[in-house]
Design an enzyme around this catalytic site. Structure first.
Site, PDB file in Angstrom:
ATOM      1  N   LYS A   1      72.271  27.428   8.139  1.00 29.54           N
ATOM      2  CA  LYS A   1      73.292  28.042   9.055  1.00 29.54           C
ATOM      3  C   LYS A   1      72.526  27.942  10.510  1.00 29.54           C
ATOM      4  O   LYS A   1      71.786  28.655  10.839  1.00 29.54           O
ATOM      5  CB  LYS A   1      73.529  29.296   9.077  1.00 29.54           C
ATOM      6  CG  LYS A   1      74.727  30.001   9.528  1.00 29.54           C
ATOM      7  CD  LYS A   1      74.691  31.494   9.844  1.00 29.54           C
ATOM      8  CE  LYS A   1      73.957  32.135  10.944  1.00 29.54           C
ATOM      9  NZ  LYS A   1      74.259  31.824  12.213  1.00 29.54           N
TER      10      LYS A   1
ATOM     11  N   CYS B   1      59.779  30.869  22.136  1.00 32.03           N
ATOM     12  CA  CYS B   1      58.839  31.836  21.451  1.00 32.03           C
ATOM     13  C   CYS B   1      57.530  31.720  22.061  1.00 32.03           C
ATOM     14  O   CYS B   1      56.868  32.795  21.971  1.00 32.03           O
ATOM     15  CB  CYS B   1      59.042  31.838  20.072  1.00 32.03           C
ATOM     16  SG  CYS B   1      58.681  30.300  19.362  1.00 32.03           S
TER      17      CYS B   1
ATOM     18  N   GLU C   1      59.782  33.187  11.558  1.00 29.86           N
ATOM     19  CA  GLU C   1      59.110  32.950  12.884  1.00 29.86           C
ATOM     20  C   GLU C   1      59.876  33.631  13.770  1.00 29.86           C
ATOM     21  O   GLU C   1      60.968  33.393  14.341  1.00 29.86           O
ATOM     22  CB  GLU C   1      58.883  31.316  12.970  1.00 29.86           C
ATOM     23  CG  GLU C   1      57.922  30.977  14.244  1.00 29.86           C
ATOM     24  CD  GLU C   1      58.445  30.338  15.531  1.00 29.86           C
ATOM     25  OE1 GLU C   1      58.661  30.987  16.592  1.00 29.86           O
ATOM     26  OE2 GLU C   1      58.985  29.198  15.457  1.00 29.86           O
TER      27      GLU C   1
ATOM     28  N   GLU D   1      60.127  40.877  25.198  1.00 28.56           N
ATOM     29  CA  GLU D   1      60.106  39.464  25.386  1.00 28.56           C
ATOM     30  C   GLU D   1      61.143  39.212  26.557  1.00 28.56           C
ATOM     31  O   GLU D   1      62.249  39.762  26.819  1.00 28.56           O
ATOM     32  CB  GLU D   1      60.782  38.770  24.155  1.00 28.56           C
ATOM     33  CG  GLU D   1      60.358  37.469  23.850  1.00 28.56           C
ATOM     34  CD  GLU D   1      60.930  36.872  22.649  1.00 28.56           C
ATOM     35  OE1 GLU D   1      60.315  35.773  22.246  1.00 28.56           O
ATOM     36  OE2 GLU D   1      61.495  37.394  21.865  1.00 28.56           O
TER      37      GLU D   1
END
Length: 473
Positions: A167, A274, A240, A371
């Site tokens: 997906k 990331c 992750e 973040e």
């Protein structure tokens, strides 16, 4: 809805972040529950015969699959730029990296999944460790690397004898489907399939009892939800997740290189990685010199429509992401940070955020805790001691990557061993310089399980010991 993506009458509203205009061709239809059930059934039916092939045969199929992607390489790069705003040079690099996996990298995948014999076959006998596939693996891929992340999860899963259902992110549905259509064209039918949609489709996929493992790259919040859904059946997971990666610069470092790496790795992919550098700590005695170097380099960047000449930083992927970055920068300035530099941005409907350099940051500011995922170089100071370097670097819920810059490699190694992250670059950007066999793993809130490297390649199978009192046949 993720990143502001709407679904209207079963069609994903795919928007070009540079213009705000709808990408209507091709239209991407959301997979219905009944269609998803058919895909899962087909994957399970195909998996048994795929697993019966010898490992070497599966690896050869995958080499052919990667080769089948080569004719659409330019189209893939263009689709990345159109769907999520990455500048063409970076988009081409991403595609090139994915195509480059068919050599040494696939050889390592094969080695990791090969049988291992233990003992010499004498009186103690001999044992053989073989690896069993899990069945059907759901791979949920991110929008920020819509080609590059797919093979890192899907290829080891397939090599281990699993079938894969991908997906792709609803932000980059065309790119994900294009890559997998090319890859699957060289594979047996049903071994690799694509479903489309938002978190609703993802939830049905993850929750299905006929899906046996989930591998996902995405946010920590999404990872936690997936863990919750998989707990009932104890499904294997590779997650992750997010990062708030620190870069610690001692005064004895090569400040030119440190400043260059700080800017480049804070701004690459518009800061939407990331493993972006999100917190820069410069030893107080070198702050003024370092900040001047950083600002000078930041001024060389140009924000704009990624296909225009000279543009190095494209748009944020969405309005929501743009607002998130703006909120963090505004909060820091309101609470005493200094805006050392802010670039111009183009007019129009694109999701453009200026290249920004901040100084004087404090730990309780949003931009030091959450973040960011934006084109911001966030600079603060530390006292120059190893103890303080370790403390500030580890002062986060995340632990994906860290970086330390110093002229004293022994000091760098000491500090690096104390950083709680999966990779530490000593005077380098670790993901770019790491040996291919290094694992990719997040500590703390940055992940669960391992992908890449020999450890990661084995994450998609389970070991089984065949024990003989004689030599193994």
């Amino acid at each position: 809805m993720v990143q502001g993506v709407d679904i209207v009458n079963g069609i994903i509203q795919n928007v070009d972040p540079s213009t705000g205009k709808l990408i209507a061709d091709p239209p991407i239809k959301v997979t219905t529950p009944s269609e998803l059930a058919d895909v899962i059934a087909k994957a399970n039916a195909a998996q048994a015969s795929w697993a019966d092939l010898a490992l070497a045969e599966r690896i050869e199929y995958l080499r052919k699959g990667i080769t089948a992607c080569e004719p659409v390489a330019d189209e893939l790069a263009q689709s990345i730029t159109r769907e999520m705003g990455k500048v063409p040079a970076e988009a081409k690099e991403e595609v090139g990296d994915a195509l480059g996996l068919k050599g040494e990298w696939l050889d390592m995948v094969a080695e990791a999944n090969a049988d291992v014999k233990l003992g010499d076959g004498g009186e103690a006998g001999e044992s053989v460790i073989v690896r069993d596939p899990l069945g059907v693996v759901a791979v949920i891929s991110p929008w920020n690397y819509p080609v590059g992340e797919i093979p890192l999860l899907a290829l080891p899963a397939l090599a281990a004898g699993n079938a894969v259902i991908l997906k792709p992110s609803e932000v980059t549905p065309v790119t994900g489907a294009m890559y997998c259509d090319a890859l699957s064209s060289a594979l047996p039918e049903g071994v690799l399939q694509v479903v489309q949609g938002d978190g609703g489709v993802g939830s049905l996929l993850v929750e299905s009892p006929d899906v046996h493992m989930v591998a996902m790259t995405g946010s920590t919040a999404t990872g936690k939800r997936i863990m919750e859904k998989c707990a009932a059946n104890l499904k294997r997971l590779v997650l992750e997740l997010g990062g708030k990666d620190p870069m610690v610069v001692f005064a004895d470092a090569d400040l030119d290189k440190a400043a260059s790496d700080a800017v480049a790795n804070s701004l690459y992919n518009q800061g939407q990685s990331c493993c972006s550098v999100e917190r820069v700590y410069i030893e107080e005695s070198a702050r003024e010199e370092f900040e001047k170097k950083v600002v000078a380099l930041a001024k060389e960047q140009k924000v704009g429509i990624p296909t225009e000449e000279g543009v190095t930083v494209g748009p944020m992927v969405s309005k929501l992401q743009l607002e998130n970055v703006k909120k963090q920068v505004d909060d820091s300035v309101a609470n005493g940070a200094t805006k050392l530099y802010e670039s111009p941005i183009p007019m129009g409907e694109g999701n453009f955020f200026p290249v920004t350099v901040l100084g004087g940051l404090k730990r309780d500011m949003l931009i030091q805790r959450n973040e960011t995922f934006g084109p911001v170089v966030a600079v603060s100071t530390f006292d120059g001691t190893e103890k303080e370097a370790i403390r500030v670097a580890n002062d986060t819920e995340y632990g994906l990557c860290s970086y330390v810059y110093t002229g004293d490699l022994a000091k760098g190694a000491r500090v690096a061993r104390k950083f709680r992250s999966g990779q530490v670059g000593i005077n380098c950007y670790s993901i770019a310089a790491a040996q291919p066999a290094c694992p990719w793993i997040g500590h703390k809130g940055s992940g669960f399980g391992t992908h890449s490297g020999m450890d990661g390649f084995r994450s998609f199978s389970v070991p089984k010991s065949l024990v003989f009192t004689t030599s193994a046949p």
